[in-house]
Design an enzyme around this catalytic site. Structure first.
Site, short mmCIF file in Angstrom:
data_model
loop_
_atom_site.label_atom_id
_atom_site.label_comp_id
_atom_site.label_asym_id
_atom_site.label_seq_id
_atom_site.Cartn_x
_atom_site.Cartn_y
_atom_site.Cartn_z
N ASN A 100 -53.65 19.25 -18.41
CA ASN A 100 -52.75 18.39 -19.15
C ASN A 100 -51.49 18.10 -18.34
O ASN A 100 -50.93 19.01 -17.73
CB ASN A 100 -52.35 19.07 -20.47
CG ASN A 100 -53.57 19.43 -21.32
OD1 ASN A 100 -54.54 18.69 -21.34
ND2 ASN A 100 -53.52 20.56 -21.99
N GLN A 144 -49.27 19.13 -22.65
CA GLN A 144 -48.84 20.18 -21.72
C GLN A 144 -47.67 20.96 -22.33
O GLN A 144 -46.61 20.39 -22.60
CB GLN A 144 -48.42 19.58 -20.38
CG GLN A 144 -48.05 20.65 -19.34
CD GLN A 144 -47.65 20.07 -17.99
OE1 GLN A 144 -47.39 18.87 -17.86
NE2 GLN A 144 -47.59 20.92 -16.98
N ASP A 166 -56.17 33.22 -20.12
CA ASP A 166 -55.23 32.61 -21.05
C ASP A 166 -55.03 33.57 -22.23
O ASP A 166 -56.00 34.09 -22.77
CB ASP A 166 -55.81 31.25 -21.53
CG ASP A 166 -54.79 30.42 -22.28
OD1 ASP A 166 -54.23 30.91 -23.29
OD2 ASP A 166 -54.57 29.26 -21.89
N ILE A 167 -53.75 33.80 -22.60
CA ILE A 167 -53.49 34.74 -23.71
C ILE A 167 -53.77 34.14 -25.08
O ILE A 167 -53.80 34.87 -26.07
CB ILE A 167 -52.04 35.30 -23.75
CG1 ILE A 167 -51.02 34.20 -23.52
CG2 ILE A 167 -51.86 36.48 -22.82
CD1 ILE A 167 -49.63 34.59 -23.96
N HIS A 193 -57.36 24.50 -17.10
CA HIS A 193 -58.04 25.35 -18.09
C HIS A 193 -59.53 25.36 -17.77
O HIS A 193 -60.13 24.28 -17.62
CB HIS A 193 -57.90 24.79 -19.49
CG HIS A 193 -56.51 24.73 -20.04
ND1 HIS A 193 -56.02 25.67 -20.90
CD2 HIS A 193 -55.51 23.83 -19.87
CE1 HIS A 193 -54.77 25.35 -21.25
NE2 HIS A 193 -54.45 24.23 -20.64
N HIS A 232 -51.64 23.66 -14.35
CA HIS A 232 -52.70 24.64 -14.60
C HIS A 232 -53.97 23.93 -15.03
O HIS A 232 -53.91 22.93 -15.76
CB HIS A 232 -52.28 25.68 -15.65
CG HIS A 232 -51.71 25.09 -16.90
ND1 HIS A 232 -50.41 24.64 -16.98
CD2 HIS A 232 -52.27 24.86 -18.12
CE1 HIS A 232 -50.18 24.18 -18.20
NE2 HIS A 232 -51.29 24.28 -18.91
#
Ligand code: AMP
Ligand code: ZN
Length: 139
Positions: free
Chosen positions: A89, A96, A33-34, A104, A102
């Site tokens: 989410n 979301q 994740d960025i 996490h 996705h």
């Protein structure tokens, strides 16, 4: 939203947007994740575009989630964290932001800055049984 053109995660799957990939198979990919909540925060996503979990087939979900235990172990070993939260989410009401499913995987360490507001409630008499019955009917 359709796959490919507008979806940032479809573009990562297609290799059009760079990502630090850690896993790639026929069902999905995982990448860092960025905007990490903690170092090593990783996202696991299906190759096939689906906005929310409810939009996925059982087969696609099973294929994707096969990778989750192995990925969680790898994130934990690589970061040296004590545990991980797995969050997913669905819908903007649930937080979301990217409308492509996705999961996490968030490393947790003592004293980290990640906190839940978990307002545990209580049922009135009989309500828990009513809700369980309603959910069973909808399965
Ligand atoms: P959510 O709020 O559950 O939709 O989370 C979306 C997550 O995607 C956020 O944690 C973002 O930091 C992350 N994200 C968005 N764009 C990218 C990207 N191009 N590469 C990696 N992570 C991303
Ligand atoms: Zn997508």
């Amino acid at each position: 939203m359709n796959a490919d053109q507008e979806c940032i995660f479809c573009r990562i799957v297609a290799g059009e947007v760079p990502a630090d990939k850690v896993l790639d198979d026929e069902a999905g990919i995982a990448f860092l994740d960025i905007g990490p909540v903690a170092e090593g925060h990783t996202l696991l996503i299906p190759r096939k575009h689906a906005e929310t979990l409810a939009d996925m087939s059982e087969e696609d979900a099973a294929g994707l989630l096969r990778n989750l235990p192995r990925l969680g172990r790898a994130v934990q070993s690589a970061t040296g964290c004590e545990g991980v939260n797995v969050l997913q989410n669905n819908g903007s009401i649930a937080g979301q932001l990217v409308p492509h499913v996705h999961f996490h995987i968030i490393p947790r360490s003592p004293g980290d800055e990640f906190h839940f507001n978990w307002p545990a409630g209580a049922y009135t008499e009989g309500r828990i049984d009513e809700l369980a019955a309603a959910i069973r009917e909808h399965l």
